[in-house]
Design a protein around this motif. Structure first.
Motif, PDB file in Angstrom:
ATOM      1  N   THR A   2      -0.081  -1.195  -4.020  1.00  0.00           N
ATOM      2  CA  THR A   2      -0.360  -2.557  -4.457  1.00  0.00           C
ATOM      3  C   THR A   2      -1.549  -3.132  -3.682  1.00  0.00           C
ATOM      4  OG1 THR A   2       1.212  -3.427  -2.845  1.00  0.00           O
ATOM      5  CG2 THR A   2       2.040  -2.974  -5.068  1.00  0.00           C
ATOM      6  N   ILE A   3      -2.145  -4.169  -4.231  1.00  0.00           N
ATOM      7  CA  ILE A   3      -3.294  -4.807  -3.583  1.00  0.00           C
ATOM      8  C   ILE A   3      -2.811  -5.495  -2.304  1.00  0.00           C
ATOM      9  CG2 ILE A   3      -5.111  -6.514  -3.856  1.00  0.00           C
ATOM     10  CD1 ILE A   3      -4.901  -6.073  -6.886  1.00  0.00           C
ATOM     11  N   LEU A  38      -6.749   2.099  -4.103  1.00  0.00           N
ATOM     12  CA  LEU A  38      -6.383   1.309  -5.272  1.00  0.00           C
ATOM     13  C   LEU A  38      -6.730   2.059  -6.557  1.00  0.00           C
ATOM     14  CD1 LEU A  38      -7.474  -2.335  -4.343  1.00  0.00           C
ATOM     15  CD2 LEU A  38      -5.345  -1.130  -3.815  1.00  0.00           C
ATOM     16  N   GLU A  42      -5.971  -1.673 -10.471  1.00  0.00           N
ATOM     17  CA  GLU A  42      -5.858  -2.583  -9.334  1.00  0.00           C
ATOM     18  C   GLU A  42      -7.231  -3.082  -8.895  1.00  0.00           C
ATOM     19  OE1 GLU A  42      -1.797  -0.724  -7.304  1.00  0.00           O
ATOM     20  OE2 GLU A  42      -3.772   0.104  -6.815  1.00  0.00           O
TER      21      GLU A  42
END
Length: 304
Positions: A2-3, A38, A42
């Motif tokens: 995830t970011i 990422l 993303e």
């Protein structure tokens, strides 16, 4: 993956800059996307406003907070480099570096205090715990933090200008504030007008004048009583009784007392106040995003 949030990004950003090379902010953002592996989705994810990629925004805020703490500096437009303080921070903080860590740095504490002051022209904002804050509270807190960060950055940009560039910035600000609308605002230092860097003519004939001195000094430098006395002498030489002394640094207590004592009205604008005015009047900054909140119109439903 995830970011990451902007605090998680602080240490990786510092480590990426640890070699001391000056890098473009854009390259740091790309490097962080690689660091956190990422996906394409993303990387392309946008903020709700659709104006900026989420990852770019979070790296940008990590850089902003590190800059406010003095761990990173911006040598020129769009470029960043680690400072000696930042390199030391990596050594003394082997684990996570976040906002709690930054609280040990005086420049960051000063920045946080600015977020609690009354911005121009917004009212004072009291910081409430997230769980107790209303959406309006959260937006006001975000606006206050953003203003304080931008004020710090715009002051650093002003410090990087040449002396004549700073004088031009001051003239642009005074024009935006509405001075000289019926007359003119002009820079005079290039013509060798000793002791005066600008003249505001408040009427077409130039009979009503305000004299300006603009000095770009390092933030740590203090302007003392003799400089105000010299400026007052320049006003006297021009038979003027009003002046504005604008600087990127600060005025001593003696300087402020001298400005009040002399038989002329002299306004003193120091670095923090200058930064507030630049942001408030939109000089050297751009609007990035606006937010609209809605509330129930009870009167409307009562008519149905």
């Amino acid at each position: 993956m995830t970011i990451p949030d902007f605090q998680t990004l602080m240490r990786p950003v510092l480590e990426h800059l640890e070699d001391g090379c000056i890098r473009r902010s854009r390259d740091v953002k790309d490097a962080m996307a690689e660091e956190f592996r990422l996906t394409d989705v993303e990387r392309k994810a946008m903020l709700p406003s659709g104006r900026q990629r989420t990852m770019d925004n979070r790296v940008g805020w990590a850089l902003t907070y590190l800059t406010q703490a003095g761990l990173v500096s911006r040598p020129s437009r769009g470029q960043v480099v680690i400072s000696d303080v930042g390199r030391a921070a990596l050594s003394v903080n082997p684990g996570r570096i976040d906002m709690k860590t930054l609280e040990s740095y005086p420049s960051y504490v000063e920045f946080r205090e600015r977020t609690r002051k009354a911005p121009v022209p917004l009212p004072s904002v009291a910081v409430a715990p997230i769980a107790e804050a209303t959406p309006s509270d959260l937006i006001e807190q975000a606006v206050s933090t953003n203003r304080a960060a931008v004020e710090g950055e715009v002051l650093q940009s002003a410090l990087a200008l040449s002396p004549t560039g700073f004088e031009d910035l001051v003239i642009r600000l005074l024009e935006r504030m509405g001075y000289g609308k019926a007359g003119s605002v002009e820079r005079t230092s290039a013509s060798g007008d000793a002791g005066v860097d600008g003249i505001i003519s408040q009427d077409p004939l130039g009979l009503d004048r305000i004299y300006v001195q603009a000095k770009r000094y390092a933030e740590g430098r203090t302007i003392d009583r003799p400089r105000i006395h010299e400026f007052a002498g320049a006003l006297l030489g021009k038979q003027g009784d009003r002046g504005v002394f604008i600087t990127t640094s600060r005025f001593s207590t003696g300087a402020r007392q001298e400005a009040e004592r002399i038989n002329a009205r002299i306004e003193l604008i120091d670095g923090p106040r200058l930064a507030e005015l630049l942001v408030a009047y939109g000089v050297g900054v751009q609007v990035e995003q606006t937010v609209t909140l809605y509330r129930l119109d009870e009167d409307f439903f009562d008519t149905l």
